[in-house]
Design a protein around this motif. Sequence first.
Motif, PDB file in Angstrom:
ATOM      1  N   ASP A  28       0.944  -1.185   0.102  1.00 56.05           N
ATOM      2  CA  ASP A  28       0.064   0.110  -0.116  1.00 56.05           C
ATOM      3  C   ASP A  28       0.723   1.109  -0.160  1.00 56.05           C
ATOM      4  OD1 ASP A  28      -2.405  -1.394  -0.034  1.00 56.05           O
ATOM      5  OD2 ASP A  28      -2.513  -1.541   2.298  1.00 56.05           O
ATOM      6  N   TRP A  31       2.707   1.541  -3.165  1.00 58.31           N
ATOM      7  CA  TRP A  31       2.364   2.270  -4.389  1.00 58.31           C
ATOM      8  C   TRP A  31       1.812   3.611  -4.335  1.00 58.31           C
ATOM      9  CZ3 TRP A  31      -2.239   4.930  -5.385  1.00 58.31           C
ATOM     10  CH2 TRP A  31      -2.586   4.849  -7.328  1.00 58.31           C
ATOM     11  N   ARG A 110       4.078  -5.928  -9.422  1.00 62.11           N
ATOM     12  CA  ARG A 110       3.015  -4.835  -9.009  1.00 62.11           C
ATOM     13  C   ARG A 110       3.801  -3.524  -9.135  1.00 62.11           C
ATOM     14  NH1 ARG A 110       0.540  -6.663  -3.575  1.00 62.11           N
ATOM     15  NH2 ARG A 110      -0.697  -4.795  -3.892  1.00 62.11           N
TER      16      ARG A 110
END
Length: 231
Positions: A28, A31, A110
């Motif tokens: 989190d 990102w 990711r």
Amino acid sequence: EDGVDRVFINHSCFRDTAGGVYSGSVMDVAWRGALLSQAAIEAVWHVPCGGFPYGTESLVYVANDWHTALLPVYLRAFYHEHQVLGYARSVLVVHNISHQGRSNKDDVWRLGVPDYHTGAFYLDDPLEGPGMNILKAGIEYATKVIAVSPGSAWEMSTDEGGWGLAPTIRNDPAKVSGIVNGIDFDTWSPELDKYLQSDGYQTYGTNLEGLWTGKQACKAALQRQLGLPGR
């Protein structure tokens, strides 16, 4: 102020975590850090700082800790390798090397980096085993790595103080250095500070006598102001 432009990134991921910018999982935070890093790189073309965008010449990007350690990676992978921002350099400041942005090794996919750059994130961590490590990649890709003191820079290169990243630091020691934390005495001089002239506070010199008597007086005034016991 003082020739410094402050640019804010308007995105719901920042507004939603305004009370806890480091909240959530490692990914989190990663990102949000990735978004901030990409916006910072692009800002030089789009934000009229000082009346016009900075452009592409003589740029130094400063990233802090693992949270924005993706910036040096993105700068190389998406710009330098495509003959864009060729003169831009990156500095990664490490305040506490124990915080590294560790996660499962498969989480590297990711981050949106090209496949041939994912190896820089891999670390067989002596503390937590194999995994992805964002700070490691940032250290490898940054032009310079700055610690908070020369002693801290040396400590990061030791097996005891590197928290698994000592080999990465030792791999290119010439780009690692330390700068001691400090203050601007033109702004914060205890001899001139206008806020130290009433309510029991007092200005003081930076010699030994001043540091002892002046700081003690200011400490006592602060304790009284906050209702704390005198010590």
